[in-house]
Design an enzyme around this catalytic site. Structure first.
Site, PDB file in Angstrom:
ATOM      1  N   HIS A   1      52.339  32.859  60.761  1.00 38.92           N
ATOM      2  CA  HIS A   1      51.032  32.728  60.131  1.00 38.92           C
ATOM      3  C   HIS A   1      49.959  32.226  61.074  1.00 38.92           C
ATOM      4  O   HIS A   1      48.891  32.832  61.149  1.00 38.92           O
ATOM      5  CB  HIS A   1      51.027  31.959  58.823  1.00 38.92           C
ATOM      6  CG  HIS A   1      49.755  32.262  58.087  1.00 38.92           C
ATOM      7  ND1 HIS A   1      49.531  33.464  57.474  1.00 38.92           N
ATOM      8  CD2 HIS A   1      48.587  31.597  58.000  1.00 38.92           C
ATOM      9  CE1 HIS A   1      48.304  33.509  57.012  1.00 38.92           C
ATOM     10  NE2 HIS A   1      47.711  32.386  57.311  1.00 38.92           N
TER      11      HIS A   1
ATOM     12  N   ARG B   1      56.089  48.935  51.704  1.00 37.53           N
ATOM     13  CA  ARG B   1      55.604  49.045  53.070  1.00 37.53           C
ATOM     14  C   ARG B   1      56.792  49.356  53.985  1.00 37.53           C
ATOM     15  O   ARG B   1      57.934  49.353  53.538  1.00 37.53           O
ATOM     16  CB  ARG B   1      54.955  47.726  53.506  1.00 37.53           C
ATOM     17  CG  ARG B   1      55.933  46.563  53.526  1.00 37.53           C
ATOM     18  CD  ARG B   1      55.289  45.227  53.820  1.00 37.53           C
ATOM     19  NE  ARG B   1      54.912  45.103  55.223  1.00 37.53           N
ATOM     20  CZ  ARG B   1      54.705  43.922  55.836  1.00 37.53           C
ATOM     21  NH1 ARG B   1      54.852  42.797  55.181  1.00 37.53           N
ATOM     22  NH2 ARG B   1      54.358  43.883  57.106  1.00 37.53           N
ATOM     23  N   ARG B   2      56.535  49.613  55.261  1.00 43.52           N
ATOM     24  CA  ARG B   2      57.566  49.740  56.293  1.00 43.52           C
ATOM     25  C   ARG B   2      58.639  50.751  55.915  1.00 43.52           C
ATOM     26  O   ARG B   2      59.828  50.497  56.051  1.00 43.52           O
ATOM     27  CB  ARG B   2      58.245  48.388  56.531  1.00 43.52           C
ATOM     28  CG  ARG B   2      57.317  47.343  57.045  1.00 43.52           C
ATOM     29  CD  ARG B   2      58.038  46.055  57.285  1.00 43.52           C
ATOM     30  NE  ARG B   2      57.444  45.340  58.400  1.00 43.52           N
ATOM     31  CZ  ARG B   2      57.907  44.215  58.893  1.00 43.52           C
ATOM     32  NH1 ARG B   2      58.983  43.668  58.401  1.00 43.52           N
ATOM     33  NH2 ARG B   2      57.315  43.635  59.907  1.00 43.52           N
TER      34      ARG B   2
ATOM     35  N   HIS C   1      46.032  44.849  53.256  1.00 39.57           N
ATOM     36  CA  HIS C   1      45.329  43.589  53.489  1.00 39.57           C
ATOM     37  C   HIS C   1      45.117  43.337  54.982  1.00 39.57           C
ATOM     38  O   HIS C   1      44.009  43.085  55.437  1.00 39.57           O
ATOM     39  CB  HIS C   1      46.121  42.436  52.861  1.00 39.57           C
ATOM     40  CG  HIS C   1      45.771  41.087  53.393  1.00 39.57           C
ATOM     41  ND1 HIS C   1      44.597  40.455  53.099  1.00 39.57           N
ATOM     42  CD2 HIS C   1      46.431  40.260  54.243  1.00 39.57           C
ATOM     43  CE1 HIS C   1      44.543  39.291  53.723  1.00 39.57           C
ATOM     44  NE2 HIS C   1      45.640  39.152  54.435  1.00 39.57           N
ATOM     45  N   PHE C   2      46.213  43.423  55.767  1.00 35.38           N
ATOM     46  CA  PHE C   2      46.012  42.979  57.147  1.00 35.38           C
ATOM     47  C   PHE C   2      45.374  44.041  58.042  1.00 35.38           C
ATOM     48  O   PHE C   2      44.954  43.720  59.147  1.00 35.38           O
ATOM     49  CB  PHE C   2      47.282  42.350  57.747  1.00 35.38           C
ATOM     50  CG  PHE C   2      48.477  43.238  57.937  1.00 35.38           C
ATOM     51  CD1 PHE C   2      48.459  44.277  58.844  1.00 35.38           C
ATOM     52  CD2 PHE C   2      49.653  42.983  57.239  1.00 35.38           C
ATOM     53  CE1 PHE C   2      49.569  45.060  59.046  1.00 35.38           C
ATOM     54  CE2 PHE C   2      50.770  43.764  57.431  1.00 35.38           C
ATOM     55  CZ  PHE C   2      50.724  44.803  58.333  1.00 35.38           C
ATOM     56  N   HIS C   3      45.248  45.260  57.538  1.00 40.65           N
ATOM     57  CA  HIS C   3      44.422  46.186  58.309  1.00 40.65           C
ATOM     58  C   HIS C   3      42.929  45.885  58.114  1.00 40.65           C
ATOM     59  O   HIS C   3      42.106  46.309  58.921  1.00 40.65           O
ATOM     60  CB  HIS C   3      44.746  47.646  57.957  1.00 40.65           C
ATOM     61  CG  HIS C   3      45.961  48.153  58.688  1.00 40.65           C
ATOM     62  ND1 HIS C   3      47.233  47.930  58.245  1.00 40.65           N
ATOM     63  CD2 HIS C   3      46.094  48.823  59.864  1.00 40.65           C
ATOM     64  CE1 HIS C   3      48.104  48.460  59.103  1.00 40.65           C
ATOM     65  NE2 HIS C   3      47.432  49.004  60.100  1.00 40.65           N
TER      66      HIS C   3
ATOM     67  N   TYR D   1      45.555  33.314  62.967  1.00 40.93           N
ATOM     68  CA  TYR D   1      44.324  32.633  63.370  1.00 40.93           C
ATOM     69  C   TYR D   1      44.117  32.733  64.875  1.00 40.93           C
ATOM     70  O   TYR D   1      42.988  32.630  65.357  1.00 40.93           O
ATOM     71  CB  TYR D   1      44.332  31.193  62.849  1.00 40.93           C
ATOM     72  CG  TYR D   1      44.355  31.234  61.350  1.00 40.93           C
ATOM     73  CD1 TYR D   1      43.225  31.642  60.656  1.00 40.93           C
ATOM     74  CD2 TYR D   1      45.527  31.004  60.639  1.00 40.93           C
ATOM     75  CE1 TYR D   1      43.257  31.800  59.287  1.00 40.93           C
ATOM     76  CE2 TYR D   1      45.561  31.151  59.270  1.00 40.93           C
ATOM     77  CZ  TYR D   1      44.423  31.552  58.588  1.00 40.93           C
ATOM     78  OH  TYR D   1      44.463  31.720  57.248  1.00 40.93           O
TER      79      TYR D   1
END
Lengths: 177, 590
Positions: free
Chosen positions: B235, B449-450, B386-388, B239
């Site tokens: 995680h 996913r994946r 989300h993370f794209h 950041y």
């Protein structure tokens, strides 16, 4: 420290939002009673799963008037039971699942529902689901588990009570022979 | 001498050695971007069943390459280059030793090449080298040892890079006693302290467990332990990707808008909050893991929600600084000032569009963070959706847009084409809107996913609005636009670097903030204090869960998973001895 009035207001609103989120989640957990997968299922030795009293021959087991335990082993690239034979439970029942993995980490998800857990070697995921109506659901492994990951699937059948009872009785007889 | 140079001179003229190191970092970063984006295109077409040119088993090799090359290599090499620039620029002094800078760059690059060979080896049959373990490398899935060794070298390289910037800071401090830390330097230092703390998890996992295990020195690992150590790092790395983007939004975007940063003190507060809260939240990736008590998940959830605070503050500052810039440029009215912003500048427009999609990604992240609603979307396509938006747009698009302003300072040449740059950032925005909205919706329909082929025998996915086919088309179309956008970016940067030298290729001057650091408490600059608090928070969040995982999950090395490796009796004895001792100690401690 100099903070602009609008920025103070924004800061206050942001904190209200955050506390609000935590509040609704806490209510979901404590008030509505949405259970989290946790350490309650205990552990198991993945190397000797075949000798385990439950995971050695995983499947459905009646534990009370309307309650059942279902033991599931996930391994590359099948659910036992689930893939070659569907998992069968009766309608209107409360079913507690015990899911573990024999080789690598897998996922166990009843498609389109929040019955969803990770299956980790050595750990037993325990969670309870209520099945109100008869019907069929898909099962899918939703954690990458190797080159055949995309074929790892299965079926869960919620049967009418009488139909289930006769199936279950037959299973018990076959098991005792 | 650097001190004699005014802001009118280009960075490369003032710091030629540093510029060389930074360019090398960006080169590795952009090569990884090109390869990773190509893999992304193949995947987008494959999993939507639009075009399948590879075997489905190879999909996972490419997915590993896509994840590692983009999320680790592209982002972090950009970061090391950018931080090297920011350190020299904000302290106005060169690095302590150029040779040392090349040393950490060399170590990081060697590690990257080893890990990449291990991954791409999976595409060559009979080679015997592969690492089809994806970006998360969860054991007991096993990669070739050079994958883990390369990863360890890369991480150590980033540690040495951080030391480079701390040494510059120390040298500056001895000449500037009592002064406030320059803002960009402050951001570099706090981000690196967070990184040191965060990478401990993955370092322990890789060095003590995964490397010995992949070499056959120990027979097994505790899968929940290595997984938890991964997320301890997994995680905060988010950041680590995001902080260079934030630094650009705080220190460069206001200038590009035509104004100045709104508040220096609050920028410091935001970076300190990230230092404190980035690490003790990793368990929120494990809401669905057995073997971790609900209370620990609840603590991680609470910390995660408070992490929204620095991002919400950043949203305010970024918009306020842009509005200030627009009004300086003659913008008026409640919203009409938006029209006065420099929308023809690809560096500005790219960052602004990245910010818009980051807001959308922030909202979908709030769903992920909500530990009970997360059940519905965990490991579905919602998550990559989300993370794209976050790493794939807020970070990647900001880095590409920032490059249009940064690269000319390093090459001394003007940007090859602003219109192509503008087209490129808009294409990224449009491509991502198609791809990520469809991924989120597909996740709500339960599509995992994946997965190479999310088409199953026993059931069909249903979506309340539109159709599954339409979602697939959107994902394929979006993925194609994103790939073309990367091609345009690389082409533009390449031609920029080949261009003719110019005296003033770009306006690099960064104005002082509206509210400077003078008014803020000096305790903000007390990095030792904040590091101490960050360590305590990590200890509080992780000691008990880790002890529980080790104690209940069959010790440090797990419960004897069958491993195809011969272990000498001597080593076996040592392993057993260590395991037994540690377990006994833990029992005594409990």
């Amino acid at each position: 420290m100099e903070i602009h009035t609008y920025e103070k207001l924004w800061l206050a609103l942001a904190l209200v939002l955050i506390v609000g989120f935590i509040g609704t989640i806490t209510y979901g957990a404590a008030g509505v009673g949405i259970e989290m997968i946790d350490d309650e299922g205990g552990t198991v030795d993945p190397a000797t799963l075949d000798d385990h009293p439950k995971f050695g021959d995983p499947g459905v087991e009646k534990t009370g008037e309307n309650s059942y335990d279902v033991y599931v082993v996930a391994r590359q690239f099948v659910f036992e039971p689930g893939t070659t034979q569907p998992i069968r439970v009766p309608e209107g029942s409360t079913v507690t699942f015990y899911v573990t993995a024999a080789d690598v980490i897998h996922g166990f998800n009843v498609v389109g529902t929040n019955a969803n857990t990770m299956a980790i070697p050595g750990q037993v995921a325990k969670f309870t689901v209520e099945f109100d109506e008869a019907g069929e659901y898909g099962l899918v492994c939703n954690e990458y588990c190797g080159s055949g990951h995309h074929v790892m699937e299965g079926k869960l059948v919620v049967m009418e009570q009488s139909e289930f009872d006769s199936w279950y009785e037959q299973q018990q007889q076959e098991g005792s022979n | 001498m650097a001190t004699a140079s005014g802001p009118a001179r280009t960075f490369v003229d003032r710091f030629p050695s540093e510029a060389g190191v930074i360019k090398a970092n960006l080169l590795v970063s952009f090569v990884a971007l090109g390869i990773g984006a190509f893999f992304g295109l193949v995947q987008a077409l494959h999993r939507t069943d639009i075009l399948r040119v590879i075997d489905s088993a190879d999909y996972y090799t490419m997915l590993t390459g896509h994840g590692v090359l983009l999320a680790i290599v592209f982002t972090i090499f950009f970061l090391t280059g950018f931080f090297h620039w920011a350190t020299a620029r904000s302290l106005d002094r060169p690095a302590v030793s150029t040779l040392y800078s090349w040393a950490w760059f060399g170590l990081m690059t060697t590690g990257t090449v080893l890990a990449t060979i291990a991954i791409l080896g999976g595409l060559v049959p009979n080679l015997g080298i592969s690492a089809d373990v994806l970006f998360t490398f969860y054991a007991p899935l096993q990669a070739h040892p050079i994958f883990y060794i390369g990863l360890a070298m890369f991480i150590v390289g980033t540690w040495l890079a951080g030391a480079d910037w701390f040494l510059s800071y120390r040298a500056w401090r001895s000449d500037n006693k009592g002064e406030r830390i320059p803002l960009q330097m402050f951001m570099v230092l706090t981000t690196m302290i967070m990184w040191y703390l965060a990478t401990l998890g993955v370092a322990v996992s890789v060095v003590f467990f995964l490397i010995p295990w992949s070499l056959g020195l120990i027979p097994s690992v505790n899968p929940l332990l290595t997984r938890t150590l991964f997320w301890y790092f997994g995680h905060p790395i988010v950041y680590f990707w995001l902080m260079p983007a934030y630094m650009m939004w705080y220190t460069i975007l206001p200038k590009l808008s035509g104004g100045r940063l709104f508040s220096d003190p609050l920028a410091r507060v935001v970076f300190l909050l990230f230092l404190l809260l980035s690490t003790p939240v990793g368990i929120h990736h494990q809401y669905l893991d057995p073997g971790i008590a609900e209370g620990f998940k609840f603590i991680a959830m609470t910390n995660t929600m408070f992490l929204l605070l620095p991002s919400l503050l950043t949203a305010f500052t970024a918009v306020a600084s842009m509005e200030h810039g627009a009004r300086q440029r003659g913008g008026e009215g409640y919203l009409r000032w938006l029209g006065a912003l420099p929308w023809r500048d690809p560096a500005f427009t790219g960052m602004a569009l990245a910010g818009i999609l980051f807001a959308a990604g922030g909202f979908s992240g709030m769903i992920n963070a909500g530990m009970n609603i997360n059940y519905l979307i965990h490991n579905t396509l919602w998550v990559p959706g989300h993370f794209h938006l976050t790493v794939g747009t807020a970070v990647a698009l900001t880095m590409m847009a920032g490059s249009y302003w940064l690269v000319p300072q390093l090459t001394g040449t003007k940007l090859y084409s602003r219109p192509i740059g503008l087209l490129q950032v808009i294409m990224w925005f449009v491509g991502m809107v198609f791809m990520s909205n469809a991924m989120h919706r597909a996740g709500l329909a339960g599509i995992p996913r994946r997965t190479a082929e999310p088409q199953y025998q026993n059931f069909e996915f249903l979506t309340p609005i539109g159709s599954i086919f339409e979602l697939r088309v959107q994902i394929a179309l979006g993925g194609t636009l994103l790939f073309l956008s990367v091609v345009l970016f690389l082409f533009n940067i390449l031609l920029t670097s080949l261009g003719e030298e110019s005296d003033r290729p770009v306006d690099e001057y960064l104005p002082e903030p509206l509210s400077g650091p003078e008014g803020s408490p000096r305790v903000l600059d007390n990095l030792g204090l904040w590091t101490g608090i960050a360590v305590v928070l990590v200890i509080l969040a992780y000691t008990l869960p880790l002890a529980g995982i080790i104690q209940n999950g069959g010790g440090l090395f797990g419960g004897g998973l069958p491993i195809p490796a011969t272990v000498s009796a001597g080593l076996d004895f040592v392993t057993t001895l260590v395991t037994t001792t540690v377990n006994t100690l833990l029992e005594v401690a409990a």
